[in-house]
Scaffold this motif. Structure first.
Motif, mmCIF file in Angstrom:
data_model
loop_
_atom_site.group_PDB
_atom_site.id
_atom_site.type_symbol
_atom_site.label_atom_id
_atom_site.label_comp_id
_atom_site.label_asym_id
_atom_site.label_seq_id
_atom_site.Cartn_x
_atom_site.Cartn_y
_atom_site.Cartn_z
ATOM 1 N N THR A 31 38.977 -45.011 -60.907
ATOM 2 C CA THR A 31 39.475 -43.786 -61.746
ATOM 3 C C THR A 31 38.730 -43.892 -63.029
ATOM 4 N N HIS A 32 38.760 -45.045 -63.650
ATOM 5 C CA HIS A 32 38.361 -45.293 -65.022
ATOM 6 C C HIS A 32 36.793 -45.151 -65.060
ATOM 7 N N LEU A 33 35.934 -45.706 -63.839
ATOM 8 C CA LEU A 33 34.722 -45.486 -63.776
ATOM 9 C C LEU A 33 34.280 -44.069 -63.777
ATOM 10 N N GLY A 34 34.892 -43.274 -63.063
ATOM 11 C CA GLY A 34 34.943 -42.018 -62.600
ATOM 12 C C GLY A 34 34.826 -41.033 -63.924
ATOM 13 N N HIS A 35 35.574 -41.534 -64.969
ATOM 14 C CA HIS A 35 35.365 -40.829 -66.176
ATOM 15 C C HIS A 35 34.066 -41.156 -67.095
ATOM 16 N N LYS A 36 33.746 -42.303 -66.725
ATOM 17 C CA LYS A 36 32.421 -42.744 -67.522
ATOM 18 C C LYS A 36 31.190 -42.545 -66.741
ATOM 19 N N VAL A 37 31.154 -42.585 -65.498
ATOM 20 C CA VAL A 37 29.899 -42.755 -64.859
ATOM 21 C C VAL A 37 29.903 -41.331 -64.017
ATOM 22 N N GLN A 38 28.900 -40.403 -64.214
ATOM 23 C CA GLN A 38 29.046 -39.060 -63.800
ATOM 24 C C GLN A 38 28.038 -39.151 -62.224
ATOM 25 N N ASP A 39 27.360 -40.203 -62.027
ATOM 26 C CA ASP A 39 26.535 -40.053 -60.800
ATOM 27 C C ASP A 39 27.476 -40.456 -59.748
ATOM 28 N N ARG A 41 26.725 -40.887 -56.485
ATOM 29 C CA ARG A 41 26.128 -41.946 -55.676
ATOM 30 C C ARG A 41 26.516 -43.208 -56.201
ATOM 31 N N MET A 42 26.267 -43.572 -57.441
ATOM 32 C CA MET A 42 26.430 -44.981 -58.032
ATOM 33 C C MET A 42 28.035 -45.200 -57.854
ATOM 34 N N LEU A 43 28.778 -44.273 -58.063
ATOM 35 C CA LEU A 43 30.300 -44.508 -57.874
ATOM 36 C C LEU A 43 30.311 -45.005 -56.499
ATOM 37 N N GLY A 44 29.861 -44.197 -55.471
ATOM 38 C CA GLY A 44 29.956 -44.665 -53.972
ATOM 39 C C GLY A 44 29.561 -46.072 -53.813
ATOM 40 N N LEU A 45 28.382 -46.428 -54.333
ATOM 41 C CA LEU A 45 28.038 -47.755 -54.196
ATOM 42 C C LEU A 45 28.870 -48.966 -54.818
ATOM 43 N N ILE A 46 29.401 -48.453 -56.037
ATOM 44 C CA ILE A 46 30.466 -49.388 -56.732
ATOM 45 C C ILE A 46 31.488 -49.433 -55.748
ATOM 46 N N GLY A 47 32.152 -48.258 -55.406
ATOM 47 C CA GLY A 47 33.345 -48.519 -54.284
ATOM 48 C C GLY A 47 33.199 -49.266 -53.197
ATOM 49 N N ARG A 48 31.842 -49.291 -52.693
ATOM 50 C CA ARG A 48 31.622 -50.254 -51.556
ATOM 51 C C ARG A 48 31.941 -51.609 -51.739
#
Length: 48
Positions: A31-39, A41-48
């Protein structure tokens, strides 16, 4: 760290994050990263 010390620094700090991701609240982190990172695809990679 050796490179930092060779370049004249007098202090170097090492951090072992291997256990951090076992203990962190992943939903809160994402949730926190979602506010900072707009990409998404990047969030998907981090989530894995």
């Amino acid at each position: 760290m050796q490179s930092i010390l060779k370049h004249g620094r007098s202090l170097a700090v090492g951090v072992d994050l291997s256990k951090f991701f076992d203990r962190v609240n992943h939903d809160l982190l994402m949730t926190h990263l979602g506010h900072k990172v707009q990409d998404k695809r990047m969030l998907g990679l981090i989530g894995r």
